[in-house]
Design a protein around this motif. Sequence first.
Motif, PDB file in Angstrom:
ATOM      1  N   UNK B  35      -3.336   3.471  10.078  1.00  0.00           N
ATOM      2  CA  UNK B  35      -1.879   4.043   9.870  1.00  0.00           C
ATOM      3  C   UNK B  35      -1.615   5.029  11.081  1.00  0.00           C
ATOM      4  N   UNK B  36      -2.531   5.791  11.356  1.00  0.00           N
ATOM      5  CA  UNK B  36      -2.173   6.586  12.538  1.00  0.00           C
ATOM      6  C   UNK B  36      -1.800   6.047  14.122  1.00  0.00           C
ATOM      7  N   UNK B  48       3.356   9.415   6.129  1.00  0.00           N
ATOM      8  CA  UNK B  48       2.229   9.660   5.401  1.00  0.00           C
ATOM      9  C   UNK B  48       1.471  10.883   5.324  1.00  0.00           C
ATOM     10  N   UNK B  49       0.496  11.136   4.863  1.00  0.00           N
ATOM     11  CA  UNK B  49      -0.082  12.363   4.557  1.00  0.00           C
ATOM     12  C   UNK B  49      -1.677  12.612   4.572  1.00  0.00           C
ATOM     13  N   UNK B  50      -2.087  13.311   5.700  1.00  0.00           N
ATOM     14  CA  UNK B  50      -3.501  13.490   5.647  1.00  0.00           C
ATOM     15  C   UNK B  50      -3.753  14.952   6.122  1.00  0.00           C
ATOM     16  N   UNK B  88      -0.323   0.641   0.864  1.00  0.00           N
ATOM     17  CA  UNK B  88       1.071   1.017  -0.045  1.00  0.00           C
ATOM     18  C   UNK B  88       0.724   2.475  -0.389  1.00  0.00           C
ATOM     19  N   UNK B  89       1.763   2.994  -1.022  1.00  0.00           N
ATOM     20  CA  UNK B  89       1.500   4.372  -1.508  1.00  0.00           C
ATOM     21  C   UNK B  89       0.833   4.509  -2.891  1.00  0.00           C
ATOM     22  N   UNK B  90       0.210   5.509  -3.200  1.00  0.00           N
ATOM     23  CA  UNK B  90      -0.536   5.389  -4.634  1.00  0.00           C
ATOM     24  C   UNK B  90       0.377   5.065  -5.777  1.00  0.00           C
ATOM     25  N   UNK B  98       7.795   6.077   2.278  1.00  0.00           N
ATOM     26  CA  UNK B  98       6.558   5.146   2.872  1.00  0.00           C
ATOM     27  C   UNK B  98       5.314   5.496   2.191  1.00  0.00           C
ATOM     28  N   UNK B  99       4.260   6.067   2.899  1.00  0.00           N
ATOM     29  CA  UNK B  99       2.999   6.109   2.063  1.00  0.00           C
ATOM     30  C   UNK B  99       2.911   7.389   1.596  1.00  0.00           C
TER      31      UNK B  99
END
Lengths: 114, 238
Positions: B35-36, B48-50, B88-90, B98-99
Motif C-alpha cells: 500500500x505504501x 490509508x492509516x498506519x 479494501x477498508x475494514x 479509500x482504506x
Amino acid sequence: MSSAVTEAKLWYWQRVSAMALAFFVLVHLATLIYAVQGGLSAAEILGRTRGSWLFGGFYSVFVVAAAVHASIGLAGIAREWLGWKESAGRALGIAFALFVAVMGLRAVYGVVVG
Amino acid sequence: MTTELAVKVWRGREAGEFAAYRVPRLDSQTVLDVVTYIQRNLEPTLTYRYACRVGMCGSCAMSVNGIARWTCRTHVAKVAKGDALEIAPLANLPVIRDLATDMSEFFDKWASARGRFVGSATRHEDFARVDPASPKRAVANAGIECIGCGVCHASCDVVTWRPDFLGPAALNRAWTLVNDERDAGQRERLLAVAGDAGCHACHTQGACTERCPKEIAPTAGIAGLKRLVAKAAIRGEL
C-alpha cells in the motif's frame, strides 16, 4: 425491568432448557428405538402409555422445555433475519411457545389419559 | 514467485470502485509495504492509516482478499492468491476515504461497554495486591493485550446483522475489567454489556477469535460475560 435484564433471563432459560432437552432427546430416541421393536401399532403404543404417569410426566416436562427453548430462538431469528422489532419478535415467540405447549400437552394427555 | 503483484485497491467512500496497480514483488514484503509503495510511487492521493509498522498500534488493519488483517504484520507471500491482492477498508465501519475507516463508533462501543477502569482506592492507600496466579488475573491477562485494531469487529457477522452490537473488542475489554478485583464499577458494567446489543447477541461463531492477530479469544470472554450477567439477572442483582 430493563430489556437488557429480560434478555439475560431469556438467555438463561434458553440455556437451561437446552441442557434439559439434551437429556430428554436422548431418552426419547432410546425409547423410540426400543418401542418399535415389537412393531408399530396404535394398540401396542397406547397399551404402554395409558395410565403411565412416568410417561406422562416425562413428556410433559419435555414439551415445556421444547416450547421455552424453541420460542426464544424463534424470536431471535425473527429479529436478526427478518428484521422484526424486539416487541414483535417476542410476541411471535410467546405465540409459538403457547402453540407448542398446547399441542404437545394435548398429545401427552391423549396417549396417557384420553 | 512472480515478479509483479496485481493489486486492486478500494478508492472512494461507501460508493467507489477498485483501482488496479502493478507493484514489484519483493522478499518478505508486507501488505502495508504494498500500500505504501502505491501511495509513494503510483497514487499520491491514496488514503490509508498506519503508525508503528510493528504490530503494536493497531491502526493499519484492512481487508485483504476479503479477510480482515493487520497489514504491517501480514506477509504478501502468505495471503496473495497467485499474484493477486485485493485491499479494501475494514468491513462494518464507515469509510472515510479509500482504506481509512472511521473508528469512532468502534471506540464509542468500548465506552458504552464501560471499558474504563473504575477505581475506589485513593493515593493515600497502599497498592492493591493482586496474585498473578489467581484465576481471575489469569483470565484478565488472556484478554489484555488487545491493540484495538478492529479486525474482530470487521470479522463479526453479528455486527453486520445488528450494527448496534457492542462487538468482540468492547466486550473483551469489559471482560478484562470484570476480572479486575480492584474495579468498583461491576454492576454498571454488567448492565451495560447485558441484553440485545450486548453479550447475549453473540452467536459464538468465533470469527473474532479466529482472526484476532494477537490471538485473543473474545468468544471465550463473551461466554464468560453471558454466564455472569445471566446469573446476576436471575438472582435479581441487576
